[in-house]
Write a protein that holds these residues in place. Structure first.
Motif, PDB file in Angstrom:
ATOM      1  N   GLY A 128     -29.922  35.027 -32.159  1.00  0.00           N
ATOM      2  CA  GLY A 128     -30.286  36.309 -31.564  1.00  0.00           C
ATOM      3  C   GLY A 128     -31.054  36.179 -30.263  1.00  0.00           C
ATOM      4  O   GLY A 128     -31.394  37.189 -29.641  1.00  0.00           O
ATOM      5  N   SER A 129     -31.317  34.935 -29.853  1.00  0.00           N
ATOM      6  CA  SER A 129     -32.042  34.713 -28.602  1.00  0.00           C
ATOM      7  C   SER A 129     -31.162  35.043 -27.401  1.00  0.00           C
ATOM      8  O   SER A 129     -29.938  35.153 -27.503  1.00  0.00           O
ATOM      9  CB  SER A 129     -32.499  33.254 -28.509  1.00  0.00           C
ATOM     10  N   ALA A 130     -31.822  35.175 -26.253  1.00  0.00           N
ATOM     11  CA  ALA A 130     -31.108  35.472 -25.013  1.00  0.00           C
ATOM     12  C   ALA A 130     -31.625  34.578 -23.894  1.00  0.00           C
ATOM     13  O   ALA A 130     -32.806  34.239 -23.837  1.00  0.00           O
ATOM     14  CB  ALA A 130     -31.279  36.931 -24.628  1.00  0.00           C
ATOM     15  N   ILE A 131     -30.712  34.194 -23.014  1.00  0.00           N
ATOM     16  CA  ILE A 131     -31.038  33.387 -21.841  1.00  0.00           C
ATOM     17  C   ILE A 131     -30.544  34.128 -20.609  1.00  0.00           C
ATOM     18  O   ILE A 131     -29.429  34.649 -20.590  1.00  0.00           O
ATOM     19  CB  ILE A 131     -30.357  32.012 -21.910  1.00  0.00           C
ATOM     20  N   VAL A 132     -31.380  34.159 -19.571  1.00  0.00           N
ATOM     21  CA  VAL A 132     -30.967  34.691 -18.274  1.00  0.00           C
ATOM     22  C   VAL A 132     -31.200  33.610 -17.224  1.00  0.00           C
ATOM     23  O   VAL A 132     -32.276  33.009 -17.166  1.00  0.00           O
ATOM     24  CB  VAL A 132     -31.745  35.968 -17.897  1.00  0.00           C
ATOM     25  N   LEU A 133     -30.187  33.363 -16.412  1.00  0.00           N
ATOM     26  CA  LEU A 133     -30.277  32.401 -15.318  1.00  0.00           C
ATOM     27  C   LEU A 133     -30.453  33.155 -14.013  1.00  0.00           C
ATOM     28  O   LEU A 133     -29.904  34.243 -13.835  1.00  0.00           O
ATOM     29  CB  LEU A 133     -29.005  31.556 -15.248  1.00  0.00           C
ATOM     30  N   ASN A 134     -31.184  32.570 -13.095  1.00  0.00           N
ATOM     31  CA  ASN A 134     -31.397  33.201 -11.788  1.00  0.00           C
ATOM     32  C   ASN A 134     -30.494  32.535 -10.763  1.00  0.00           C
ATOM     33  O   ASN A 134     -30.705  31.379 -10.384  1.00  0.00           O
ATOM     34  CB  ASN A 134     -32.862  33.083 -11.365  1.00  0.00           C
ATOM     35  N   ALA A 135     -29.470  33.251 -10.321  1.00  0.00           N
ATOM     36  CA  ALA A 135     -28.541  32.732  -9.313  1.00  0.00           C
ATOM     37  C   ALA A 135     -28.817  33.439  -7.980  1.00  0.00           C
ATOM     38  O   ALA A 135     -29.968  33.619  -7.595  1.00  0.00           O
ATOM     39  CB  ALA A 135     -27.104  32.920  -9.765  1.00  0.00           C
ATOM     40  N   SER A 136     -27.797  33.856  -7.281  1.00  0.00           N
ATOM     41  CA  SER A 136     -27.948  34.543  -5.997  1.00  0.00           C
ATOM     42  C   SER A 136     -26.595  35.059  -5.552  1.00  0.00           C
ATOM     43  O   SER A 136     -25.561  34.454  -5.861  1.00  0.00           O
ATOM     44  CB  SER A 136     -28.498  33.591  -4.930  1.00  0.00           C
ATOM     45  N   VAL A 137     -26.612  36.141  -4.789  1.00  0.00           N
ATOM     46  CA  VAL A 137     -25.348  36.645  -4.248  1.00  0.00           C
ATOM     47  C   VAL A 137     -24.711  35.667  -3.273  1.00  0.00           C
ATOM     48  O   VAL A 137     -23.512  35.754  -2.999  1.00  0.00           O
ATOM     49  CB  VAL A 137     -25.531  38.017  -3.554  1.00  0.00           C
ATOM     50  N   VAL A 138     -25.478  34.699  -2.744  1.00  0.00           N
ATOM     51  CA  VAL A 138     -24.880  33.722  -1.826  1.00  0.00           C
ATOM     52  C   VAL A 138     -23.789  32.913  -2.516  1.00  0.00           C
ATOM     53  O   VAL A 138     -22.931  32.338  -1.852  1.00  0.00           O
ATOM     54  CB  VAL A 138     -25.931  32.765  -1.211  1.00  0.00           C
ATOM     55  N   ALA A 139     -23.818  32.863  -3.858  1.00  0.00           N
ATOM     56  CA  ALA A 139     -22.822  32.084  -4.589  1.00  0.00           C
ATOM     57  C   ALA A 139     -21.405  32.584  -4.351  1.00  0.00           C
ATOM     58  O   ALA A 139     -20.441  31.819  -4.472  1.00  0.00           O
ATOM     59  CB  ALA A 139     -23.131  32.115  -6.085  1.00  0.00           C
ATOM     60  N   SER A 140     -21.265  33.857  -4.032  1.00  0.00           N
ATOM     61  CA  SER A 140     -19.932  34.432  -3.850  1.00  0.00           C
ATOM     62  C   SER A 140     -19.673  34.864  -2.411  1.00  0.00           C
ATOM     63  O   SER A 140     -18.737  35.606  -2.146  1.00  0.00           O
ATOM     64  CB  SER A 140     -19.742  35.632  -4.792  1.00  0.00           C
ATOM     65  N   LYS A 141     -20.507  34.391  -1.491  1.00  0.00           N
ATOM     66  CA  LYS A 141     -20.316  34.739  -0.083  1.00  0.00           C
ATOM     67  C   LYS A 141     -20.178  33.463   0.737  1.00  0.00           C
ATOM     68  O   LYS A 141     -20.312  32.352   0.210  1.00  0.00           O
ATOM     69  CB  LYS A 141     -21.479  35.602   0.413  1.00  0.00           C
ATOM     70  N   GLY A 142     -19.921  33.604   2.024  1.00  0.00           N
ATOM     71  CA  GLY A 142     -19.721  32.439   2.885  1.00  0.00           C
ATOM     72  C   GLY A 142     -20.692  32.408   4.041  1.00  0.00           C
ATOM     73  O   GLY A 142     -20.318  32.044   5.163  1.00  0.00           O
ATOM     74  N   ASN A 143     -21.928  32.765   3.784  1.00  0.00           N
ATOM     75  CA  ASN A 143     -22.921  32.844   4.856  1.00  0.00           C
ATOM     76  C   ASN A 143     -23.169  31.478   5.487  1.00  0.00           C
ATOM     77  O   ASN A 143     -23.321  30.471   4.792  1.00  0.00           O
ATOM     78  CB  ASN A 143     -24.238  33.396   4.315  1.00  0.00           C
ATOM     79  N   ALA A 144     -23.249  31.461   6.802  1.00  0.00           N
ATOM     80  CA  ALA A 144     -23.566  30.223   7.522  1.00  0.00           C
ATOM     81  C   ALA A 144     -24.935  29.722   7.099  1.00  0.00           C
ATOM     82  O   ALA A 144     -25.847  30.497   6.826  1.00  0.00           O
ATOM     83  CB  ALA A 144     -23.537  30.470   9.026  1.00  0.00           C
TER      84      ALA A 144
END
Length: 246
Positions: A128-144
């Motif tokens: 019943g536990s929960a895990i949340v990871l902290n990612a970023s929108v940069v993961a799906s973008k192509g920013n220089a």
């Protein structure tokens, strides 16, 4: 009081998004264990959080620190109900300027650190536990300037899926929150401090023309950790002012 009698671990919880999330969870009844590498900052954060908090000096890139962290939580609270794997760093470096040292620092903290934080948690997490990871929108973008940083966050996004695939059999949920530009000390304290004029340009690139707040991320993390999201597995929740969608 969604987290009454729950024990939640927040890595990198001594400042920024991690500390704001710890405050949010504590306000809803949680006992929070926070980690960080800076003992002074950790002690200050624990003082702010109050008696239902535990500070553990730990570096997520060191596996012996992770082992000691979980043993300490077990000895103090006897259980673990959730994790916000938040510890990480950022760097905005052109591809031509990436060095082996900067590459390793980003990968070790943002990928290795998250992976083994989760792997070593498995024996301690209750059904019943929960895990949340902290990612970023940069993961799906192509920013220089984000080639390695974005790759690390894409790996974190992938972990939400793959760990969900295995841990769902143990009734443990894993999801990921992907912030957009957020008002946080990391802009100035990361591997590559960002000047104010660049921050102003970033804010103008957000559809709603402002940075998000740490509290807005904390609210989203609290939702994903709570029993309000028990039918949500492996998702990415973009909290970015529309940056990734509009």
């Amino acid at each position: 009081m969604r987290f009454k009698d729950k024990v939640i671990l927040i890595t990198g919880g001594n400042s920024g998004i991690g500390l704001s999330t710890a405050k949010r969870l504590a306000s809803e009844g949680a006992k929070v264990a926070i980690t960080g590498r800076d003992k002074d900052a950790l002690d200050k954060a624990v003082k702010e959080l109050g008696s239902n908090s535990l500070g553990i000096v730990a570096d997520v890139t060191k596996l012996e620190d992770l082992d000691r962290m979980y043993i300490t939580i077990k000895e103090k609270y006897g259980k673990l109900d959730g994790i916000f794997a938040n510890a990480g760093t950022a760097a905005f470096i052109p591809i031509s300027d990436i060095t082996e040292e900067s590459y390793d620092q980003l990968m070790n903290t943002n990928v290795k650190g998250v992976y083994f934080t989760l792997q070593k948690a498995i024996p301690y997490l209750l059904p019943g536990s929960a895990i949340v990871l902290n990612a970023s929108v940069v993961a799906s973008k192509g920013n220089a300037g984000t080639s390695v940083y974005a790759a690390t966050k894409a790996a974190v996004r992938s972990m939400a899926r793959t760990f969900s695939g295995e841990l769902s059999q143990k009734n443990i949920r894993v999801n990921v929150v992907s912030p957009g530009p957020i008002e946080t000390p990391l802009w100035k304290r990361g591997m590559t401090p960002v000047p104010d004029e660049a921050l102003a340009r970033i804010a103008q690139g957000v559809p709603i023309k402002r940075f998000g707040t740490e509290e807005e991320i904390a609210a989203s993390v609290a939702f994903l950790l709570s029993e309000d999201s028990t039918y949500i597995y492996g998702v990415e929740l973009n909290v970015d002012g529309g940056t990734s969608q509009i």
